[in-house]
Structures are given as structure tokens and as C-alpha cells.
Design an enzyme around this catalytic site. Structure first.
Site, PDB file in Angstrom:
ATOM      1  N   HIS A   1       0.849  -0.883   0.050  1.00  0.00           N
ATOM      2  CA  HIS A   1       0.073  -0.241  -0.242  1.00  0.00           C
ATOM      3  C   HIS A   1       0.207   1.206   0.424  1.00  0.00           C
ATOM      4  O   HIS A   1       1.905   1.013   0.884  1.00  0.00           O
ATOM      5  CB  HIS A   1      -1.149  -0.509   1.094  1.00  0.00           C
ATOM      6  CG  HIS A   1      -1.923   0.477   1.828  1.00  0.00           C
ATOM      7  ND1 HIS A   1      -1.661   2.018   1.100  1.00  0.00           N
ATOM      8  CD2 HIS A   1      -3.375   0.953   0.939  1.00  0.00           C
ATOM      9  CE1 HIS A   1      -2.758   3.123   0.896  1.00  0.00           C
ATOM     10  NE2 HIS A   1      -3.885   2.330   1.239  1.00  0.00           N
TER      11      HIS A   1
ATOM     12  N   ARG B   1      -6.343  10.302  -0.434  1.00  0.00           N
ATOM     13  CA  ARG B   1      -6.476  11.102  -1.416  1.00  0.00           C
ATOM     14  C   ARG B   1      -7.990  10.906  -2.077  1.00  0.00           C
ATOM     15  O   ARG B   1      -8.363  11.575  -2.895  1.00  0.00           O
ATOM     16  CB  ARG B   1      -5.747  10.056  -2.681  1.00  0.00           C
ATOM     17  CG  ARG B   1      -3.705  10.424  -1.799  1.00  0.00           C
ATOM     18  CD  ARG B   1      -2.927   8.943  -2.435  1.00  0.00           C
ATOM     19  NE  ARG B   1      -3.413   7.672  -1.899  1.00  0.00           N
ATOM     20  CZ  ARG B   1      -3.312   6.394  -2.450  1.00  0.00           C
ATOM     21  NH1 ARG B   1      -3.227   6.053  -3.663  1.00  0.00           N
ATOM     22  NH2 ARG B   1      -3.318   5.961  -1.689  1.00  0.00           N
TER      23      ARG B   1
END
Lengths: 654, 255
Positions: free
Chosen positions: A249, A269
Site C-alpha cells: 500500500h 487521496r
């Protein structure tokens, strides 16, 4: 003869995360007596840590969404290595699985018109993730847990016994799947609390044990993620596919050291957060790969406009699939443009008002404040890649979730194929629900068919399993299992991590062989009652087996794709897309050599109508010439995406 | 920056036990659980402790640190004075199994006694419609990570084993409130009065709103103000509760 606590059930589910609980609910609803084995306390499984959401094309926020678009995104995210049938079933069934949770009491965040809200996420064309702030996994596990309780209450009303048809064995660990000939006959393991052994006789066993992250030093995974189900499947004669694909990740915490690896949700994000290097530059614009170039914004202005107007702008590259973002961060840090603690900056503080950040990202706000003294509403976070998910797992039939061993099923992270070489965020929770349900359903049907001729548990196997489990107590001058674990984690992190090289992986395999020899002598102090040293000594067997699978498959695959990046073979090769690497247990492992044998298998060809969802130009980036759809004469040479979209709308089933 | 700390950890089982001292290294940024893990890895491999996520999300590593009920993974060493001994004991309200691990079965038993969500008749999956402002209240309670620190702290059961059969504890009274405030829960239609059961079956009357549960909640859920007091106010229509009356007189609640 070993003394064990014995039970009999129709279906045993090993694992009590999202997939396990969903499987158990389904098996129980089909009238089967179902046991749930839970390595920790009920409701604490790793699913609880999932943050962002559940991907399902309900189209609540953008009505252009449908299962075909979700299917396309999933295949693109996995670089077309995914088993097409799993990706198809997943995309089609995810909305029903989410809606069903509401009837069990789940409370998702809402849209203005009162529907389930959906958020943007990396690789998903439309806002698609059903969520509850950034604690979606907690909502999922609690809903499933409470559904299990409601079934138990039903049984109590009918039978006067909460556990008449579904029982949770808390803090029980399975160390062996038992067999009667070729078929599964039950499971063997130990109870953490007392250290006593147990056997559950059952014709059907569902593995839902999650992943393998604890083999790596920097990971977002919890202590339970020691590859138990992967190893149990291997030991029972099943095979694992795609083990070389490990997802790092892109955004884990990097500071302070004790929290290194803890996840920072992609929602940061999705909700507008941007990545910057130490020069203050939004570097992701430099890292858009060719296969995704048409889909992503070229300028910051366009990317920023996209949050408000998705019809006329392309998404910012911060929302590329995870493998791309993780590699980009890795490169920036290597190039000397990292933060003081070796990460990059993830900033949401300049993008959203403080109040909005606290509302949308409450766990992140809390986590950074409590653990790092960072106020994310006022300053950027420092983040870097962390081992998060294994795409590889038990090779299963897509429709039934059954492995090649009769009676052995697998669902969730422990199963392979669904995500290809890289999983999209949000596709894990939907995977758990879709294939958890399928595994439970087919395990129940299999158990029904086996009623007349139930497999038997052999005493010999129980004795052997008990002997294996007790070995650490009699190891002479035993090695410290904690030390062995740390060496394993360091080796995997350094040698089979995010960027891989041939020589390093060979070295990793040598080190693993040595560690396996030493692990045989892992010794423990004290007695069997709740003894973490003993538990770790037993988990080491599993971690070493899966680590070897990862290293061996990674060494074999000479290309870069998704969660497998070879510095010495940096490009993606269409020929390799047709190849699956399958790991199985060696018949007679030679000391000092590997315990795993690798076999090349053909990746099943994608069904024609599903290929038709993509433009030929796009398919050319992934497929070999002879795999391209139909004869050239039948199809227009270039099929624009918009045509495919029209087709998918017409063909929508949901 | 590293320093040597003294940890005093309770070790033993149901038969009894004692505090054991460990000299152990502490590094910059560490939490109590890191140090407990270091003790495990270097000095006491069989030291029993529950933990899962080490990120404050699973609620497994509850214990009492210098007498305060806390999550070990969310207690930073920098918040404790470096020159003072750190004492860790298991949660006091639940029977000890071994070292820092307790038998929390009480909570799972209580969870079963709370009637589950009842779906509304005639509303199909996919047709549920709820406004955000109507789900906010129940969502706050669903943040609960079931660390059971509130159950451990509540003085109704902390030193009163005899109250356990009749009292669900703050976590599960909050569960009743959560379902009662769920916009689509159909309990009333099926003849179940959740407010009444809180009082009559789950021991709400034992709660005298001292807010100890709220103080220890690692998720910052306002258990007393937002769950228990509203439940009492609703229950009070049916049953006179002197504590609610008293509370209203001395200003423990608003409006």
C-alpha cells in the site's frame, strides 16, 4: 492416544473476518450446523482495520456506474491477470451484498437523497465505495458479528440453545486440516486459553484466514496474518496461485518507528489529498504509465477540477492503482526527494477545511494525533509503502470457491485469482462478501451431499498433528521464536520487497531454507496455557511456507506486473499474462532445499463478450496478438471506449 | 533517544499471581504495547497479552496502566514520566486467565441478550432510505471497538460481582440506544419496546451517570450523555428513576 476436545459440525469456517462470517451466515441459513473458528476474540479480525469502503457499482452518486464498468476497472487494476469469471461475479454481485448488510443493521454514510453514499478511490472510474467515515471495516465486521448473534437468538427461541446451529470458537487456532483419503474430514488445532487440543469433524472446511503480511517487517497487517490458511491449504494438498503478487500500500505511516507500516487510508487521496516530495512538487504527474495515460489528468488544474466535475475532467494521478503509486513513492525517496523520515508528504490540510477533514477522516485524524503528534488538519503526513495484501492464494473454482481438495473451500484474501496482479482499494471488502457467501453456500451444498457418507477422522492424523504442535516444548536448546520471526521479516522486507532482483531472491530462498531448519528447533518456555511464544513457534511454519511461495514465484516471473516489480525485467510481457504460477508442497522436501514446487499453468482465456467491454487498442497493451478478440474482419480495428460503454449500459444486469 | 524503564507487570493465573519487575529499553515514539512486546521477545516469551491491530482499531489490548484503564497500543510512553515505574495489570472486572489476559465472556453473553436489529417489513434490500442527520446518532455508538474498558470501569460491576447477572453494562446499554435511535428499526412494530427493556431487562436503573465509562472510552464516544441519559429520559416516561430526577436538579444534563 492424544486427548482432544471433539465436536461434530457440517461446515467449519476457519477465520472470523468478513469472508468467514459471511460464509458461516450462508451455511447456517442453508440449515447446516456451522462452526466458526476465530484465532482471536470474536469481532477483532483484521477486517476491522479496513478503512476506505466497499466497492459496489450501485450508482448512487454517479448513475453511469454499472457492473461492466466495475469489471473493467478491476481487470485494469489487476493488469488483466485476474480470473475473469471471479472479477465478473464480483462486479455483478457486490451491490446485492452491500444492500443486504443494511437489512442486518449496517449504517453507511448517506447521500442527500438518503441512499448509501459512495466515494472515489484509486482505479475506480466512478465514486463507488460504500463507506462509514474511514472505519468501514469496523462497520462490516460488527454488522456480520451482530447478524451471527441474531441467528443465535433465533436458535435460542427455537431450540433453547444459542449454539444449536452456529457456534463461535473464540481464540482457537487450526494447525492442520484433516483428511479421509482425498476428502477433507475436519480440522485439528489448539485452544489459546488452555493450550488443549481440539478436533472438529466436518465434511466441509472453508478457509477464510486472510493474508500473510506478518512475514514482512513493515506491514499494515495484524498479528494474525501469518498465512495460516495458505499453509493449511498447501499441507492439505491444494495449490496456491499468484503468490508473487504482494500489494504494498503506498501510504503507511513512517514515523515514529513503532508505528511504521500502520495504514493511512486511500480515502485521504480519494477525498482530495495530494502527494508531494521534499521539493513541494506533486510528483505523481511524472509517473503515469502508458496504459493509463488517457485516463489521468496531465495538469494539477485538471486534476483538481475533477473532484467537482468528473464528466469533463480526468482524475488526478494520485488516484492511480496502488502498485503505481507505491513504486512512484519508492522512486522519489530513492532519488533523495523524500521526507526527513524516509517517506513523502501526503497533504490534505491545504485541500479541505479542518472541520471537513475531521468529519470525513476521523480515524486518521485520531491516529496521527495520538501516535505521531501530527494534526492532519494543519500539516502534512509523512507516508511510505507498507506490505498490505497478498493477491495470491488458494486456487479455487470461481463459482463455488472450492479448491482441488474435495470439501476444502477458500474465500477472501486467502483465495487467489480475483485481483490478478494488483487489487483495487475497496475491492477487498466486496470480495469478502461475494465469495464468502459463495463459499458458504457451496460448502453447505457439499456437506448436504456428504451426509450419507461422512468422512471419518483418523486417530493417526490426530496423533501426528498433536506431536507436531508439541514439538516446540521439547526442542533442545531451542531457538527464540521471536528472533527467528524478526529475521524472517527482515529477509522478506530486504530481499523480496517492493522492487525485486534475481540475486536477492535467490539469497532469500537460501535464507528461508536455513530459517526453516532452525525453526524446527524453535523452543518455548513455560506451559501450554495462553503462551504467545508457543503460538508464534507454530505460526513460523506457516510464514516460512508462504514466504517461500512468494520468493520462488517472484524469482520465476521475469516481468513486472502489478504487485511484482523486477528491476531486471522492468516491463510487462503479454506472454506472461497467460501464465499462472502455481505452488504446491514438495512430496519429499530435502533438508536445506525448498519445500515448495512451482508449476506453470495456463491462465484461462477471457470470455469474448467480456473482452468486448474494452477497446482493441487497450487490449493490445495487455494481450498477445492471437488472444485479441475474433478475426480482425469481424470487428472494427479500433473500438473507442465510448462504444464499449454504450454496450455495457444496454447489457446491464443490475 | 532511548532509556531504560522499569515495568511492573502482573503475572499469574486464576489461582493467583504477583507483580514482576522488568528492566527494559524504551525508544522514541513507542507505546506501552511496544515495550510489552520487547519484554516478550527478550525476557518473558510466555508473557500472555492480547493484541491484534496495534492501531487502536480492534480493542484487544485493554489493560490498566498505572491503575488507569487504557489501550496499551494507544498509550504513548512519552505521556508517562520516564523515571517512574510503569505498572500494568489486567482489567479488574473480568476473571484473569493468565497474566494480562482476562475472560471477557461476560460481554459476549450480554451481547446475546440484546434483541437484534429488526428490519422494516416491506422494505426491500436497496430501498433503505435514511438521512445522514438521522443516522449520525447511532453511527456514533457504532464507532465502539468493543475494548470493554467501559464495562471494566463501570462501578456497578467493577467490584460488584453480584450485579453482573442483572446489568448489561454501558457498552450494551449503548447498543440498546443505538438500535432505538436507528431510523428504520422496526422493533416497535413487532411489539418490542427497547426503552422499556433497557430499564426492565438490562439494568439501566443501576447506572447513576457518573460518566466513568465516557472518560475511559478510547473512541471518545459520549456514552453517558448521548446514549444512557437519553435512554433514561425515554424510560422515565414509564418508570420513575430518582437519578434522572436528581441529575436534572443538579445540572448533570442539559435541556
Amino acid at each position: 492416544m492424544t486427548e482432544v476436545e471433539r465436536h461434530g459440525f457440517d461446515v467449519v469456517v476457519v477465520g472470523a473476518g468478513g469472508a468467514g462470517l459471511r460464509a458461516a451466515i450462508e451455511a447456517r441459513e442453508h440449515g447446516k450446523r456451522t462452526a466458526i473458528i476465530c484465532k482471536s476474540l470474536f469481532g477483532k479480525a483484521h477486517t476491522v482495520m479496513a478503512e476506505g469502503g466497499i466497492a459496489a457499482s450501485m450508482g448512487n452518486v454517479n448513475d453511469q456506474d454499472n457492473w461492466q464498468v466495475h469489471f473493467r476497472d478491476t481487470m485494469r487494476g489487476g493488469k488483466f491477470l485476474n480470473h475473469w469469471r471471479m472479477a465478473e461475479l464480483h462486479a455483478k454481485e457486490a451491490p446485492e451484498r452491500v444492500w443486504e448488510l443494511e437489512t442486518w443493521g449496517a449504517l453507511f454514510d448517506r447521500t442527500k437523497d438518503g441512499k448509501i453514499s459512495q466515494r472515489n478511490f484509486g482505479g475506480h472510474e466512478y465514486p463507488r465505495l460504500a463507506h462509514v467515515g474511514d472505519r468501514t471495516g469496523l462497520e462490516l465486521i460488527r454488522t456480520l458479528q451482530q447478524k451471527v448473534v441474531s441467528l443465535q437468538q433465533e436458535d435460542f427461541r427455537e431450540h433453547g440453545d444459542y449454539e444449536a446451529r452456529i457456534k463461535v470458537f473464540q481464540e482457537y487456532t487450526v494447525t492442520r486440516v484433516l483428511k479421509d483419503g482425498d476428502r477433507v474430514s475436519g480440522v485439528f488445532g489448539y485452544q489459546r486459553e488452555s493450550g488443549r487440543f481440539f478436533v472438529i469433524e466436518a465434511p466441509a472446511v472453508v478457509l477464510a484466514t486472510g493474508g500473510i503480511g506478518k512475514s514482512f517487517k513493515v506491514t499494515s497487517n495484524s498479528w494474525e496474518y501469518t498465512g495460516d490458511g495458505h499453509a493449511l491449504a498447501l499441507l492439505a494438498g491444494a495449490s496456491l496461485i499468484n503468490m508473487e503478487f504482494v500489494q504494498f500500500h503506498p501510504t503507511g505511516m513512517v514515523w515514529p518507528p513503532s508505528v511504521k507500516g500502520i495504514l493511512v487510508t486511500e480515502s485521504v487521496r480519494g477525498d482530495g489529498g495530494v502527494l508531494r516530495n521534499s521539493d513541494g512538487k506533486r510528483f505523481m504527474f511524472e509517473y503515469i504509465p502508458d496504459v493509463f495515460r488517457e485516463k489521468y489528468a496531465e495538469t494539477e488544474e485538471e486534476g483538481d477540477r475533477w473532484y467537482q466535475d468528473q464528466a469533463n475532467n480526468r482524475r488526478p494521478p494520485e488516484l492511480l492503482p496502488r502498485d503505481e503509486v507505491a513504486r512512484a513513492i519508492n522512486s522519489e525517496v530513492k532519488a533523495g526527494r523524500g521526507t526527513p523520515h524516509g517517506g513523502v508528504f501526503l497533504d490534505v490540510s491545504t485541500r479541505l477545511p479542518a472541520e471537513e477533514i475531521r468529519r470525513r477522516l476521523p480515524s486518521m485524524h485520531h491516529q496521527f494525533k495520538e501516535l505521531a503528534d501530527v494534526d492532519i488538519t494543519a500539516e502534512p503526513m509523512e507516508v511510505g509503502p507498507t506490505c498490505h495484501y497478498v493477491m495470491g492464494g488458494v486456487e479455487v473454482d470461481p463459482d463455488t470457491a472450492s479448491s482441488c481438495v474435495p470439501g476444502l473451500f477458500a474465500a477472501g484474501e486467502v483465495a487467489g485469482g480475483m485481483h490478478g496482479s494488483n487489487r483495487l482499494g475497496g475491492n477487498s471488502l466486496s470480495d469478502l462478501l461475494v465469495f464468502g457467501r459463495r463459499a458458504g453456500l457451496h460448502a453447505a451444498q457439499y456437506a448436504e451431499a456428504a451426509q450419507e457418507d461422512r468422512p471419518l477422522v483418523e486417530q493417526e492424523q490426530i496423533d501426528a498433528a498433536a506431536e507436531e504442535a508439541l514439538a516446540p516444548f521439547s526442542a533442545e536448546g531451542g531457538e527464540n521464536p521471536y528472533g527467528l520471526h524478526q529475521e524472517l521479516q527482515q529477509s522478506m522486507n530486504d530481499l523480496v520487497g517492493i522492487i525485486r532482483r534475481e540475486g536477492e531472491m535467490e539469497e532469500a530462498l537460501q535464507r528461508l531454507a536455513v530459517l526453516r531448519e532452525r525453526a524446527v528447533n524453535a523452543g518455548v518456555e513455560g506451559h501450554r496455557q495462553f503462551n504467545p511464544g508457543w503460538h508464534l513457534a507454530l505460526d513460523l511454519r506457516n510464514m516460512l511456507l508462504v514466504s517461500e511461495c512468494v520468493a520462488r514465484a517472484a524469482l520465476e516471473r521475469e516481468e513486472s506486473r502489478g504487485g511484482h516489480t523486477r528491476e531486471d525485467h522492468p516491463t510487462m510481457a503479454a506472454e506472461w499474462r497467460r501464465v499462472l504460477l502455481a505452488c504446491s508442497l514438495a512430496d519429499k522436501p530435502v533438508p536445506g532445499e525448498g519445500a515448495i514446487v512451482l508449476q506453470r499453468k495456463a491462465n484461462p482465456a477471457i470470455r469474448e463478450d467480456l473482452l468486448g467491454l474494452f477497446g482493441v487498442d487497450e487490449l493490445k497493451k495487455y494481450l498477445t496478438e492471437d488472444e485479441l478478440p475474433g478475426a480482425e474482419a469481424d470487428l472494427p480495428p479500433q473500438r473507442a471506449d465510448t462504444d464499449a460503454e454504450k454496450k455495457s449500459e444496454n447489457g446491464a444486469e443490475h | 533517544m532511548s532509556y531504560e524503564a522499569t515495568f511492573r507487570v502482573w503475572r499469574g493465573d486464576a489461582e493467583g499471581g504477583e507483580l514482576t519487575d522488568f528492566q527494559v529499553e524504551v525508544n522514541d515514539g513507542e507505546v506501552v504495547l511496544d515495550v510489552v512486546h520487547r519484554i516478550q521477545a527478550t525476557q518473558a516469551p510466555d508473557l500472555a497479552v492480547r493484541w491484534n491491530c496495534k492501531a487502536g482499531k480492534c480493542g484487544s489490548c485493554s489493560a490498566e496502566i498505572n491503575g488507569r484503564p487504557r489501550l496499551m497500543c494507544m498509550t504513548r510512553m512519552s505521556t508517562l514520566p520516564p523515571d517512574e515505574t510503569v505498572t500494568i495489570t489486567p482489567m479488574r472486572t473480568f476473571p484473569v486467565l493468565r497474566d494480562l489476559v482476562t475472560d471477557v465472556g461476560f460481554n459476549y453473553q450480554k451481547a446475546r441478550e440484546i434483541p437484534s436489529f429488526i428490519p422494516p417489513q416491506g422494505v426491500k434490500p436497496g430501498e433503505y432510505r435514511m438521512q445522514q442527520e438521522d443516522v449520525n446518532r447511532s453511527q456514533e455508538f457504532r464507532k465502539c471497538i468493543e475494548c470493554f474498558l467501559c464495562q471494566n470501569t463501570c462501578h456497578v460491576v467493577r467490584d460488584h460481582e453480584e450485579n453482573k447477572p442483572a446489568f448489561a453494562g454501558p457498552r450494551f446499554l449503548m447498543r440498546v440506544a443505538e438500535l432505538d435511535m436507528h431510523p428504520l428499526d422496526a422493533a416497535a412494530d413487532s411489539g418490542l419496546d427497547r426503552k422499556a427493556t433497557a430499564q426492565e431487562e438490562h439494568g439501566l436503573g443501576y447506572c447513576n451517570i457518573t460518566k466513568c465509562c465516557t472518560e475511559v472510552c478510547p473512541e471518545g464516544i459520549k456514552i453517558t450523555d448521548n446514549a444512557l441519559i437519553p435512554l433514561k429520559e425515554r424510560a422515565v416516561d414509564r418508570k420513575y428513576d430518582p437519578l434522572v430526577w436528581l441529575g436534572s436538579k443538579i445540572g448533570l444534563r442539559r435541556g
